[in-house]
Write an enzyme that holds these catalytic residues in place. Structure first.
Site, PDB file in Angstrom:
ATOM      1  N   SER A 118       0.819  -1.208   0.000  1.00  0.00           N
ATOM      2  CA  SER A 118       0.000   0.000   0.000  1.00  0.00           C
ATOM      3  C   SER A 118       0.854   1.260   0.000  1.00  0.00           C
ATOM      4  O   SER A 118       2.026   1.247   0.386  1.00  0.00           O
ATOM      5  CB  SER A 118      -0.910   0.018   1.230  1.00  0.00           C
ATOM      6  OG  SER A 118      -1.587  -1.205   1.354  1.00  0.00           O
TER       7      SER A 118
HETATM    8  N1  SAH Z   1      -0.884  -4.912   4.016  1.00  0.00           N
HETATM    9  C1  SAH Z   1      -0.062  -5.214   2.863  1.00  0.00           C
HETATM   10  C2  SAH Z   1      -0.729  -4.932   1.539  1.00  0.00           C
HETATM   11  C3  SAH Z   1      -1.741  -5.949   1.260  1.00  0.00           C
HETATM   12  S1  SAH Z   1      -2.222  -6.205  -0.404  1.00  0.00           S
HETATM   13  C4  SAH Z   1       1.279  -4.527   2.935  1.00  0.00           C
HETATM   14  O1  SAH Z   1       1.531  -3.785   3.898  1.00  0.00           O
HETATM   15  O2  SAH Z   1       2.096  -4.769   2.053  1.00  0.00           O
HETATM   16  C5  SAH Z   1      -3.619  -7.231  -0.050  1.00  0.00           C
HETATM   17  C6  SAH Z   1      -3.263  -8.628   0.396  1.00  0.00           C
HETATM   18  O3  SAH Z   1      -4.481  -9.247   0.777  1.00  0.00           O
HETATM   19  C7  SAH Z   1      -2.660  -9.489  -0.705  1.00  0.00           C
HETATM   20  O4  SAH Z   1      -1.410  -9.949  -0.304  1.00  0.00           O
HETATM   21  C8  SAH Z   1      -3.664 -10.635  -0.850  1.00  0.00           C
HETATM   22  O5  SAH Z   1      -3.059 -11.885  -1.081  1.00  0.00           O
HETATM   23  C9  SAH Z   1      -4.356 -10.624   0.496  1.00  0.00           C
HETATM   24  N2  SAH Z   1      -5.688 -11.232   0.526  1.00  0.00           N
HETATM   25  C10 SAH Z   1      -6.719 -11.088  -0.341  1.00  0.00           C
HETATM   26  N3  SAH Z   1      -7.784 -11.831   0.052  1.00  0.00           N
HETATM   27  C11 SAH Z   1      -7.410 -12.446   1.209  1.00  0.00           C
HETATM   28  C12 SAH Z   1      -8.058 -13.349   2.111  1.00  0.00           C
HETATM   29  N4  SAH Z   1      -9.309 -13.780   1.926  1.00  0.00           N
HETATM   30  N5  SAH Z   1      -7.379 -13.776   3.191  1.00  0.00           N
HETATM   31  C13 SAH Z   1      -6.107 -13.378   3.411  1.00  0.00           C
HETATM   32  N6  SAH Z   1      -5.437 -12.536   2.608  1.00  0.00           N
HETATM   33  C14 SAH Z   1      -6.082 -12.066   1.515  1.00  0.00           C
END
Ligand code: SAH
Length: 213
Positions: free
Chosen positions: A61
């Site tokens: 992000s």
């Molecule tokens: N917080 C992260 C950015 C996250 S991007 C950072 O600081 O870098 C969103 C993430 O959510 C992705 O890695 C994706 O794999 C995860 N995601 C999406 N759906 C999900 C689910 N149902 N359970 C767990 N993770 C999930």
């Protein structure tokens, strides 16, 4: 002034000018090197206020969004926090300096393994990582003081609402992935929930099930 301190000052200035004003959050973001969470050709842009690609087609992000979400979460030093969407691990690392323990879940095993490596390198010992579908929360560890979701759901997931303590706060981007999403702050009351819309955002979607790669 050397390059590193100038880069850091610019980074913090960008955060402040976009509304990250909580000094504890700014201090945590000053301490956690975002460069440790970005690999390959994008590493040189780690201190820009922009989202960047990471493995598995996901994104780290934008730093100001990490700051605003962290601030909205009102983290306290004794809090047990659940993060859904580990991604690079950056958001979890920032939170780990502000709370007692962070549980962070991602559906991509590879992302979780890579994030664990960085946590070890930075000596962040109060983060528990889990490979799984975070939309069901973590029933074994519930309830949580705070929950942060870093992927967009159509609605705040019911199991996550149920795993929030009374008085607890959840921050979650809500909306369809290709339309406008809004960051929502949910507070659990004695009876029911209070919803506050914070600002438009853009996140990758929350997807059900564990990824196969
Ligand atoms: N917080 C992260 C950015 C996250 S991007 C950072 O600081 O870098 C969103 C993430 O959510 C992705 O890695 C994706 O794999 C995860 N995601 C999406 N759906 C999900 C689910 N149902 N359970 C767990 N993770 C999930």
């Amino acid at each position: 002034m050397n390059d590193i301190s100038e880069r850091k000052m610019r980074f913090l200035y960008a955060l402040r000018s976009r509304g990250v004003t909580d000094s504890r959050v700014l201090t945590a973001m000053e301490q956690i090197d975002r460069g440790a969470f970005v690999r390959g050709i994008f590493a040189e842009r780690a201190y820009d206020d922009t989202p960047l690609p990471i493995a598995c087609g996901q994104t780290i992000s934008q730093p100001s969004v990490v700051g605003l979400m962290t601030q909205a979460l009102e983290p306290g030093p004794r809090d047990k926090v659940l993060e859904v969407g580990t991604g690079s691990g950056y958001q979890a690392a920032v939170l780990s300096l502000l709370v007692r323990r962070v549980y962070t879940v991602d559906r991509h095993r590879r992302l979780v393994r890579e994030a664990e490596e960085v946590f070890r390198k930075l000596d962040l010992t109060n983060i528990t990582t889990i490979v799984g579908d975070g939309s069901h929360g973590l029933p074994d560890q519930a309830p949580f003081d705070r929950i942060i979701v870093t992927a967009a759901a159509e609605d705040p997931p019911g199991p996550l609402l149920a795993q929030l303590k009374v008085g607890g706060i959840m921050v979650v981007p809500v909306g369809q992935s290709d339309t406008v999403q809004h960051l929502i702050k949910v507070r659990r009351l004695e009876t029911g929930y209070d919803y506050e819309e914070l600002r438009p955002v853009r996140f990758v979607p929350l997807i059900e099930g564990v990824a196969q790669d």
